[in-house]
Design an enzyme around this catalytic site. Structure first.
Site, mmCIF file in Angstrom:
data_model
loop_
_atom_site.group_PDB
_atom_site.id
_atom_site.type_symbol
_atom_site.label_atom_id
_atom_site.label_comp_id
_atom_site.label_asym_id
_atom_site.label_seq_id
_atom_site.Cartn_x
_atom_site.Cartn_y
_atom_site.Cartn_z
ATOM 1 N N HIS A 1 -45.561 13.353 -12.529
ATOM 2 C CA HIS A 1 -44.370 12.908 -13.280
ATOM 3 C C HIS A 1 -43.388 12.127 -12.411
ATOM 4 O O HIS A 1 -42.194 12.049 -12.715
ATOM 5 C CB HIS A 1 -43.670 14.134 -13.891
ATOM 6 C CG HIS A 1 -43.078 13.886 -15.243
ATOM 7 N ND1 HIS A 1 -41.725 13.766 -15.465
ATOM 8 C CD2 HIS A 1 -43.659 13.729 -16.460
ATOM 9 C CE1 HIS A 1 -41.497 13.560 -16.750
ATOM 10 N NE2 HIS A 1 -42.652 13.525 -17.378
ATOM 11 N N HIS B 1 -51.068 6.874 -22.734
ATOM 12 C CA HIS B 1 -50.008 7.876 -22.746
ATOM 13 C C HIS B 1 -49.495 8.016 -24.170
ATOM 14 O O HIS B 1 -49.329 7.032 -24.878
ATOM 15 C CB HIS B 1 -48.892 7.380 -21.819
ATOM 16 C CG HIS B 1 -47.710 8.273 -21.695
ATOM 17 N ND1 HIS B 1 -46.485 7.965 -22.257
ATOM 18 C CD2 HIS B 1 -47.540 9.460 -21.055
ATOM 19 C CE1 HIS B 1 -45.612 8.913 -21.960
ATOM 20 N NE2 HIS B 1 -46.231 9.832 -21.234
#
Length: 385
Positions: free
Chosen positions: A188, A288
């Protein structure tokens, strides 16, 4: 011949953190899109309002011409806001064209190369107490793969205790599920370059499916050092917004899996181009998608025609979806039914999802003001979320 002239664009800001777009044509065919930057829905909505002058009155079937005008017509190009606005508009135009011709979008993109798509879903990772429970829930629901945050907040150089916590999380899953479950780890962008190699060394014995965003996208130049250090596949791309953003890392060969977001990276038109670019470099695609049903349907349409697509993210049950979830605004949620870890080819015309507009309008009255949390380290310094 039906008149596909665009007459109206409407926006719906709905819980949990989504922005939906509806384009209506003169003949009554409508298309749905999902343009949003998580935490900046109002900003994207304002951008769409500014772009309306280039859209209203245009033929909705002229998808590529409209895309080029929206991207190039404003002189300043790229970035999350503009590209997310374009993404939602592009999705809606493909939806309209598919409905007009009575075929699913993947037929318009050249036809499917597969009849089903492997899926994965997000589980916890910040808190080891819930990892096994959440993973078991996903396995029971039919998933063969999951993804979790590798870390919580991290220092630029964290303690050995924090590093061991990261490796222990995936160790728990491996001990419980063996190799019957594929496990992706999302860094992340929380980890800075001085920490990445040490973390990878700790994780390699547990053989994750991939490591996602090992560094922030603005530090992609560091990928050449990371890539040569590990045999774990490297994934990145959710914070990259066009083929030009992907060009350099594809050329350098420092990534194994690219993850453009269909609501951020220029929609179906642009992600299809990005996928083809990646294929030329023998690099795979895994879009994503932590967002809603229109974004997921758009991603699947690209997956179905891209031979290098390997797996697709779904937001079903993700912790962001508080109050509403992936299927709640749909009239045909069954199209996302999971069978042995896969979603079948979407066969309905357009994107393949029917939106319940009544529920959407109710949600729009509620709206949302979602923003990501601000994290700080023990000394008060900002920490990447």
């Amino acid at each position: 011949m039906k008149d596909l002239k665009i007459e109206k664009i409407e926006l719906f800001k709905v819980p949990p953190r989504w922005l939906f777009l509806k384009i209506t044509t003169k003949c009554g065919i409508i298309g749905w899109g999902e343009p949003v930057v998580e935490g900046k829905a109002d900003t994207v909505a304002a951008c769409i309002k500014e772009l309306e002058q280039y859209i209203i009155g245009k033929d909705a079937s002229a998808i590529e011409d409209i895309w080029q005008i929206l991207y190039r017509g404003g002189f300043y190009r790229g970035g999350p806001i503009l590209m997310s606005a374009i993404s939602g508009i592009d999705q809606a135009l493909w939806d309209i064209k598919g409905k007009h011709l009575n075929v699913p979008v993947h037929q318009l993109l050249g036809g499917a190369v597969r009849n089903k798509m492997k899926m994965y879903c997000w589980i916890g990772g910040d808190n080891p107490d819930v990892i096994l429970e959440q993973a078991q829930e996903k396995v029971n629901a039919g998933y063969k793969a999951v993804k979790m945050n590798a870390t919580g907040g991290m220092e630029w150089v964290s303690s050995l205790k924090d590093i061991k916590t990261v490796s222990n999380n995936i160790k728990l899953l491996r001990e419980e599920f063996g190799y019957n479950l594929d496990i992706g780890l999302d860094f992340h962008g929380r980890v800075h370059k001085p920490m990445v190699k040490k973390l990878i060394s700790e994780l390699e014995p547990y053989e994750p499916m991939f490591i996602e965003e090992p560094v922030l996208s603005e530090n992609n130049d560091a990928l050449k050092h990371i890539y040569s250090y590990t045999n774990i596949p490297i994934a990145t791309g959710e914070r990259m917004f066009s083929r030009w953003d992907f060009k350099d890392i594809l050329h350098q060969g420092v990534v194994d899996i690219i993850q453009p977001d269909l609501s951020h990276a220029g929609g179906i038109s642009e992600v299809r181009r990005i996928a083809a670019m990646a294929e030329a470099y023998d690099i795979t695609l895994a879009p994503h998608c932590p967002l809603g049903p229109i974004s997921l349907a758009s991603a699947l349409q690209v997956d179905f025609v891209s031979s290098n697509a390997i797996i697709q993210e779904s937001s079903l049950g993700i912790h962001y979806n508080q109050g509403c979830d992936l299927l709640d605004y749909m009239e045909n949620p069954e199209v996302f039914n999971l069978e042995d870890g896969y979603i079948k080819l979407l066969e309905k015309p357009g994107l393949g999802v029917d939106i319940n507009e009544e529920k959407l309008r109710e949600g729009n009255k509620i709206g949302h003001n979602w923003s990501n949390p601000i994290w700080r380290t023990k000394d008060g310094n900002f920490s990447e979320w």
